[in-house]
Enzyme design. Structure first.
Site, PDB file in Angstrom:
ATOM      1  N   LEU A  39       0.840  -1.201   0.000  1.00  0.00           N
ATOM      2  CA  LEU A  39       0.000   0.000   0.000  1.00  0.00           C
ATOM      3  C   LEU A  39       0.879   1.256   0.000  1.00  0.00           C
ATOM      4  CD1 LEU A  39      -2.441  -1.395   2.694  1.00  0.00           C
ATOM      5  CD2 LEU A  39      -2.988  -1.053   0.282  1.00  0.00           C
ATOM      6  N   GLY A  40       0.257   2.427  -0.193  1.00  0.00           N
ATOM      7  CA  GLY A  40       1.015   3.684  -0.108  1.00  0.00           C
ATOM      8  C   GLY A  40       1.236   4.377  -1.439  1.00  0.00           C
ATOM      9  N   THR A  42       2.376   5.742  -5.213  1.00  0.00           N
ATOM     10  CA  THR A  42       3.622   6.309  -5.729  1.00  0.00           C
ATOM     11  C   THR A  42       4.423   6.897  -4.581  1.00  0.00           C
ATOM     12  OG1 THR A  42       2.467   6.900  -7.763  1.00  0.00           O
ATOM     13  CG2 THR A  42       4.556   8.026  -7.349  1.00  0.00           C
ATOM     14  N   GLY A 188      13.819  16.370 -11.126  1.00  0.00           N
ATOM     15  CA  GLY A 188      15.158  16.543 -11.691  1.00  0.00           C
ATOM     16  C   GLY A 188      16.132  17.142 -10.690  1.00  0.00           C
ATOM     17  N   GLY A 275       7.760  15.757 -16.101  1.00  0.00           N
ATOM     18  CA  GLY A 275       6.389  15.897 -15.618  1.00  0.00           C
ATOM     19  C   GLY A 275       5.723  14.545 -15.474  1.00  0.00           C
ATOM     20  N   HIS A 448      14.434  32.239  20.202  1.00  0.00           N
ATOM     21  CA  HIS A 448      15.749  32.663  19.739  1.00  0.00           C
ATOM     22  C   HIS A 448      16.839  31.763  20.302  1.00  0.00           C
ATOM     23  CE1 HIS A 448      18.999  35.343  18.561  1.00  0.00           C
ATOM     24  NE2 HIS A 448      19.513  35.160  19.771  1.00  0.00           N
TER      25      HIS A 448
HETATM   26  P1  FAD Z   1      -0.619   7.589  -6.239  1.00  0.00           P
HETATM   27  O1  FAD Z   1       0.241   7.781  -5.069  1.00  0.00           O
HETATM   28  O2  FAD Z   1       0.022   7.591  -7.580  1.00  0.00           O
HETATM   29  O3  FAD Z   1      -1.359   6.194  -6.018  1.00  0.00           O
HETATM   30  C1  FAD Z   1      -2.175   5.604  -6.963  1.00  0.00           C
HETATM   31  C2  FAD Z   1      -2.208   4.118  -6.730  1.00  0.00           C
HETATM   32  O4  FAD Z   1      -3.220   3.556  -7.556  1.00  0.00           O
HETATM   33  C3  FAD Z   1      -0.929   3.391  -7.105  1.00  0.00           C
HETATM   34  O5  FAD Z   1      -0.456   2.649  -6.013  1.00  0.00           O
HETATM   35  C4  FAD Z   1      -1.325   2.467  -8.256  1.00  0.00           C
HETATM   36  O6  FAD Z   1      -0.654   1.208  -8.236  1.00  0.00           O
HETATM   37  C5  FAD Z   1      -2.809   2.276  -7.996  1.00  0.00           C
HETATM   38  N1  FAD Z   1      -3.605   1.937  -9.165  1.00  0.00           N
HETATM   39  C6  FAD Z   1      -3.635   2.586 -10.366  1.00  0.00           C
HETATM   40  N2  FAD Z   1      -4.555   2.013 -11.187  1.00  0.00           N
HETATM   41  C7  FAD Z   1      -5.102   0.981 -10.477  1.00  0.00           C
HETATM   42  C8  FAD Z   1      -6.110   0.029 -10.758  1.00  0.00           C
HETATM   43  N3  FAD Z   1      -6.762   0.019 -11.935  1.00  0.00           N
HETATM   44  N4  FAD Z   1      -6.414  -0.876  -9.817  1.00  0.00           N
HETATM   45  C9  FAD Z   1      -5.761  -0.889  -8.622  1.00  0.00           C
HETATM   46  N5  FAD Z   1      -4.815   0.006  -8.293  1.00  0.00           N
HETATM   47  C10 FAD Z   1      -4.497   0.923  -9.208  1.00  0.00           C
HETATM   48  N6  FAD Z   1       4.627  14.747  -3.363  1.00  0.00           N
HETATM   49  C11 FAD Z   1       4.777  15.444  -2.214  1.00  0.00           C
HETATM   50  O7  FAD Z   1       3.816  16.032  -1.714  1.00  0.00           O
HETATM   51  N7  FAD Z   1       5.984  15.500  -1.577  1.00  0.00           N
HETATM   52  C12 FAD Z   1       7.076  14.877  -2.080  1.00  0.00           C
HETATM   53  O8  FAD Z   1       8.156  14.954  -1.488  1.00  0.00           O
HETATM   54  C13 FAD Z   1       6.953  14.158  -3.290  1.00  0.00           C
HETATM   55  N8  FAD Z   1       8.009  13.524  -3.827  1.00  0.00           N
HETATM   56  C14 FAD Z   1       7.852  12.800  -4.969  1.00  0.00           C
HETATM   57  C15 FAD Z   1       8.958  12.163  -5.509  1.00  0.00           C
HETATM   58  C16 FAD Z   1       8.843  11.423  -6.664  1.00  0.00           C
HETATM   59  C17 FAD Z   1      10.052  10.737  -7.227  1.00  0.00           C
HETATM   60  C18 FAD Z   1       7.572  11.299  -7.287  1.00  0.00           C
HETATM   61  C19 FAD Z   1       7.423  10.468  -8.526  1.00  0.00           C
HETATM   62  C20 FAD Z   1       6.469  11.929  -6.770  1.00  0.00           C
HETATM   63  C21 FAD Z   1       6.599  12.696  -5.613  1.00  0.00           C
HETATM   64  N9  FAD Z   1       5.524  13.379  -5.052  1.00  0.00           N
HETATM   65  C22 FAD Z   1       5.680  14.098  -3.907  1.00  0.00           C
HETATM   66  C23 FAD Z   1       4.179  13.330  -5.665  1.00  0.00           C
HETATM   67  C24 FAD Z   1       3.293  12.300  -4.919  1.00  0.00           C
HETATM   68  O9  FAD Z   1       3.913  11.049  -4.951  1.00  0.00           O
HETATM   69  C25 FAD Z   1       1.925  12.241  -5.569  1.00  0.00           C
HETATM   70  O10 FAD Z   1       1.367  13.521  -5.647  1.00  0.00           O
HETATM   71  C26 FAD Z   1       0.997  11.342  -4.764  1.00  0.00           C
HETATM   72  O11 FAD Z   1       1.524  10.042  -4.649  1.00  0.00           O
HETATM   73  C27 FAD Z   1      -0.385  11.288  -5.406  1.00  0.00           C
HETATM   74  O12 FAD Z   1      -1.197  10.460  -4.652  1.00  0.00           O
HETATM   75  P2  FAD Z   1      -2.437   9.693  -5.295  1.00  0.00           P
HETATM   76  O13 FAD Z   1      -3.071   8.960  -4.167  1.00  0.00           O
HETATM   77  O14 FAD Z   1      -3.237  10.602  -6.104  1.00  0.00           O
HETATM   78  O15 FAD Z   1      -1.798   8.638  -6.331  1.00  0.00           O
HETATM   79  P1  NAD Z   2       7.858  19.151 -13.174  1.00  0.00           P
HETATM   80  O1  NAD Z   2       6.637  19.577 -13.840  1.00  0.00           O
HETATM   81  O2  NAD Z   2       8.162  19.617 -11.796  1.00  0.00           O
HETATM   82  O3  NAD Z   2       9.140  19.559 -14.051  1.00  0.00           O
HETATM   83  C1  NAD Z   2       9.286  19.154 -15.356  1.00  0.00           C
HETATM   84  C2  NAD Z   2      10.342  20.025 -16.018  1.00  0.00           C
HETATM   85  O4  NAD Z   2      10.647  19.468 -17.265  1.00  0.00           O
HETATM   86  C3  NAD Z   2       9.884  21.458 -16.254  1.00  0.00           C
HETATM   87  O5  NAD Z   2      10.897  22.334 -15.841  1.00  0.00           O
HETATM   88  C4  NAD Z   2       9.657  21.506 -17.759  1.00  0.00           C
HETATM   89  O6  NAD Z   2       9.876  22.781 -18.308  1.00  0.00           O
HETATM   90  C5  NAD Z   2      10.705  20.512 -18.218  1.00  0.00           C
HETATM   91  N1  NAD Z   2      10.442  19.900 -19.513  1.00  0.00           N
HETATM   92  C6  NAD Z   2       9.249  19.468 -20.008  1.00  0.00           C
HETATM   93  N2  NAD Z   2       9.425  18.909 -21.217  1.00  0.00           N
HETATM   94  C7  NAD Z   2      10.756  18.968 -21.479  1.00  0.00           C
HETATM   95  C8  NAD Z   2      11.569  18.532 -22.549  1.00  0.00           C
HETATM   96  N3  NAD Z   2      11.041  17.906 -23.596  1.00  0.00           N
HETATM   97  N4  NAD Z   2      12.899  18.755 -22.492  1.00  0.00           N
HETATM   98  C9  NAD Z   2      13.453  19.388 -21.415  1.00  0.00           C
HETATM   99  N5  NAD Z   2      12.730  19.809 -20.367  1.00  0.00           N
HETATM  100  C10 NAD Z   2      11.404  19.594 -20.392  1.00  0.00           C
HETATM  101  O7  NAD Z   2       7.837  17.553 -13.246  1.00  0.00           O
HETATM  102  P2  NAD Z   2       8.690  16.456 -12.503  1.00  0.00           P
HETATM  103  O8  NAD Z   2       9.933  17.016 -11.938  1.00  0.00           O
HETATM  104  O9  NAD Z   2       8.768  15.311 -13.438  1.00  0.00           O
HETATM  105  O10 NAD Z   2       7.745  16.069 -11.304  1.00  0.00           O
HETATM  106  C11 NAD Z   2       6.420  15.565 -11.549  1.00  0.00           C
HETATM  107  C12 NAD Z   2       5.494  15.879 -10.417  1.00  0.00           C
HETATM  108  O11 NAD Z   2       5.851  15.160  -9.260  1.00  0.00           O
HETATM  109  C13 NAD Z   2       5.512  17.341 -10.072  1.00  0.00           C
HETATM  110  O12 NAD Z   2       4.280  17.890 -10.509  1.00  0.00           O
HETATM  111  C14 NAD Z   2       5.593  17.426  -8.595  1.00  0.00           C
HETATM  112  O13 NAD Z   2       4.448  18.021  -8.066  1.00  0.00           O
HETATM  113  C15 NAD Z   2       5.655  15.975  -8.121  1.00  0.00           C
HETATM  114  N6  NAD Z   2       6.828  15.862  -7.229  1.00  0.00           N
HETATM  115  C16 NAD Z   2       6.803  16.588  -6.067  1.00  0.00           C
HETATM  116  C17 NAD Z   2       7.900  16.556  -5.237  1.00  0.00           C
HETATM  117  C18 NAD Z   2       7.876  17.365  -3.986  1.00  0.00           C
HETATM  118  O14 NAD Z   2       6.801  17.806  -3.585  1.00  0.00           O
HETATM  119  N7  NAD Z   2       9.004  17.581  -3.317  1.00  0.00           N
HETATM  120  C19 NAD Z   2       9.020  15.820  -5.578  1.00  0.00           C
HETATM  121  C20 NAD Z   2       9.018  15.133  -6.775  1.00  0.00           C
HETATM  122  C21 NAD Z   2       7.902  15.149  -7.584  1.00  0.00           C
END
Ligand code: FAD
Ligand code: NAD
Length: 469
Positions: A39-40, A42, A188, A275, A448
């Site tokens: 569970l949990g 992405t 990135g 993205g 402080h």
């Molecule tokens: P998800 O977490 O994507 O969960 C969806 C779930 O649905 C998945 O487990 C998937 O397996 C399941 N699923 C899909 N289709 C089906 C189906 N048909 N049947 C059964 N199960 C299914 N956000 C932050 O706020 N802070 C961060 O530091 C942060 N860091 C991130 C780092 C990375 C590398 C990435 C990729 C994302 C990060 N994010 C962060 C973004 C965050 O992970 C997402 O915004 C968040 O997980 C979204 O939650 P959700 O519940 O909408 O979907």
């Molecule tokens: P992002 O939207 O943050 O950044 C994507 C970057 O790629 C942008 O700067 C965009 O201009 C660039 N880009 C797009 N197409 C391109 C191309 N063809 N060539 C070169 N550059 C290009 O997306 P991300 O970094 O992939 O993250 C995805 C999502 O995950 C974000 O929306 C973010 O909310 C979430 N996330 C959140 C956290 C956090 O909260 N700390 C950490 C990781 C991911």
């Protein structure tokens, strides 16, 4: 396990599992269907949690290598990547097991398998593994919480070994000599920082002329300067057009965005982080007529209900800020509304944090947005070089900037680059939620020496009366 429910949630990420807990608390008969074993979603499995575990470990490594000596500590440092990755996996395991416990505690049926919405009020689950029978479950309500996936880049095919998404970049078995990161967004910069700290030569290729687009312009500019100083290379206004993999590495072809000669760049590993896009593959929403936007996001009303009665959607799959805490709040509010209560989310008070070092944190409007909307504002800015705690810590890059309405003094936005910026922003989020002003914040006593004093000073600065600068 009964097969008639008040609510079935598809997807157990932060949106789905929080909705399930809340539904359980409210006494709704609830099931959660998740195709991953754990569970949990992405966030816990391949997102927020493993990335922050590696950011913390790699920060310690960098501190030990380069900063300890400044504090008079002599240490011989070497990297044990296997242990570092193992620790990260253990953090993930412990937390995902914790979610399984929460499901049990709240009497939520956890069903492992892929869910398909076969009709309003019906979810069919295909369990993974041969020979297992499909289950047809009946329910009053369905919540789609299926999240998002990494957006692909045409011509750059991901194999999760040499060309990776964030998922592969969280599990590289050795530190690459060179790494190209495509996209200077949140992923990135966070994961580029991890591998640079561990020894890779990292080049970030970005299509636009700024890093972290959408953030306050001053923050984007200063953050790029700080990361450059740390050793990240940037190639801006550049378009990647293709990639070829060989044993010796990946050759990327790219061209200047605004025209000019194409060039190639070689790297051991390429991270595609341009993205994320909504994930609704094989969910069956099209067959039952659920409206989806041009970009694939599920469309919902203010109560998170789709155009089909009894089918709701929350989290990344409905768009907006793709953040775990936004998905969680939507999960809670959606279920409360479903149970006949009222609920509300203030989308202007959702913080966004980038966990680089220093951290970048932002809430509300940027200066660019306020100017475009013609809203008159006063800005107060305070640098961490003038904050005594940051100086004690030897960690004083960055600033706090607070933007307040010129007439009412209500806080409209706050933008921070700084140590623990992600924690510091929370007090400003709280003040915004309570409709507070910069003056309110400036008059609150702050301990402080503390980093939060920089927030208070920025609030004082809105009226031009910061003390320590
Ligand atoms: P998800 O977490 O994507 O969960 C969806 C779930 O649905 C998945 O487990 C998937 O397996 C399941 N699923 C899909 N289709 C089906 C189906 N048909 N049947 C059964 N199960 C299914 N956000 C932050 O706020 N802070 C961060 O530091 C942060 N860091 C991130 C780092 C990375 C590398 C990435 C990729 C994302 C990060 N994010 C962060 C973004 C965050 O992970 C997402 O915004 C968040 O997980 C979204 O939650 P959700 O519940 O909408 O979907
Ligand atoms: P992002 O939207 O943050 O950044 C994507 C970057 O790629 C942008 O700067 C965009 O201009 C660039 N880009 C797009 N197409 C391109 C191309 N063809 N060539 C070169 N550059 C290009 O997306 P991300 O970094 O992939 O993250 C995805 C999502 O995950 C974000 O929306 C973010 O909310 C979430 N996330 C959140 C956290 C956090 O909260 N700390 C950490 C990781 C991911």
């Amino acid at each position: 396990m009964s097969d008639t429910y008040d609510v079935i949630i598809i997807g157990a990420g932060p949106g789905g599992y929080v909705a399930a807990v809340r539904a359980g608390q409210l006494g709704l008969k609830t099931a959660i269907v998740e195709k991953r074993e754990k569970l949990g979603g992405t966030c816990l499995n391949v997102g927020c949690i493993p990335s922050k575990a590696l950011l913390q470990s790699s920060h310690h490594f960098e501190m030990a290598e380069h900063e300890f000596a400044n504090h008079g500590i002599k240490a011989q440092v070497s990297l044990d990547l296997k242990t570092m990755l193992g620790r990260k996996d253990k953090v993930v395991d412990d937390l995902t097991n914790g979610i399984a416990f929460l499901m049990k505690k709240n009497k939520v049926d956890h069903i492992v398998g892929t869910g398909v919405v076969t009709a309003a009020g019906e979810v069919t689950v295909s369990p993974s593994g041969k020979g297992k029978k499909k289950q047809v479950l009946k329910t009053k309500n369905i919540i789609v919480a299926t999240g998002s996936e990494s957006s692909p880049l045409p011509g750059v095919e991901v194999d999760e070994k040499q060309i990776v998404t964030s998922t592969g970049a969280l599990a590289l078995p050795k530190v690459p000599k060179s790494m190209v990161v495509i996209g200077a967004g949140v992923i990135g910069l966070e994961l580029g920082s991890v591998w640079r700290r561990l020894g890779a030569e990292v080049t970030v290729v970005e299509f636009l002329d700024v890093v972290l687009p959408g953030m306050d312009g001053e923050v984007s500019k200063q953050m790029q300067r700080i990361l450059k100083k740390q050793g990240l290379n940037f190639k801006m206004k550049t378009k990647v057009t293709g990639a070829k993999t060989a044993k010796s590495g990946v050759t990327l072809t790219m061209e200047p965005r605004d025209g000019g000669d194409a060039e190639t760049m070689k790297a051991d590993v390429v991270l595609v982080s341009i993205g994320r896009r909504p994930y609704i593959e094989s969910l069956g929403l099209d067959k039952i007529g659920v409206k989806v936007s041009d970009r694939g996001f599920v469309e919902v009303d203010a109560d998170f209900q789709t155009n089909v009665e009894g089918i709701y959607a929350i989290g990344d799959v409905i768009g907006g800020a793709m953040l775990a805490h936004k998905a969680e709040d939507e999960g809670m509010v959606c279920v409360e509304i479903m149970a006949g209560q009222t609920g509300h989310i203030d989308y202007d008070a959702i913080p966004g944090i980038v966990y680089t070092h220093p951290e970048v944190a932002s809430v509300g409007k940027t200066e660019e947005q306020l100017k475009e909307a013609g809203i008159k504002y006063n800005a107060g800015k305070f640098p961490f070089t003038a904050n005594s705690r940051a100086r004690c810590n030897g960690d004083s890059d960055g600033f706090v900037k607070i933007l307040a309405d010129a007439e009412t003094d209500a806080i409209l936005g706050c933008h921070i680059i700084g140590p623990q910026g992600g924690d510091l922003i929370q007090e400003v989020v709280n003040v915004i939620e309570f409709g507070g002003s910069a003056e309110d914040l400036a008059r609150i006593c702050h301990g402080h020496p503390g980093l939060p004093e920089a927030v208070k000073e920025a609030a004082l600065g809105v009226a031009g009366r910061a003390i320590h600068i």
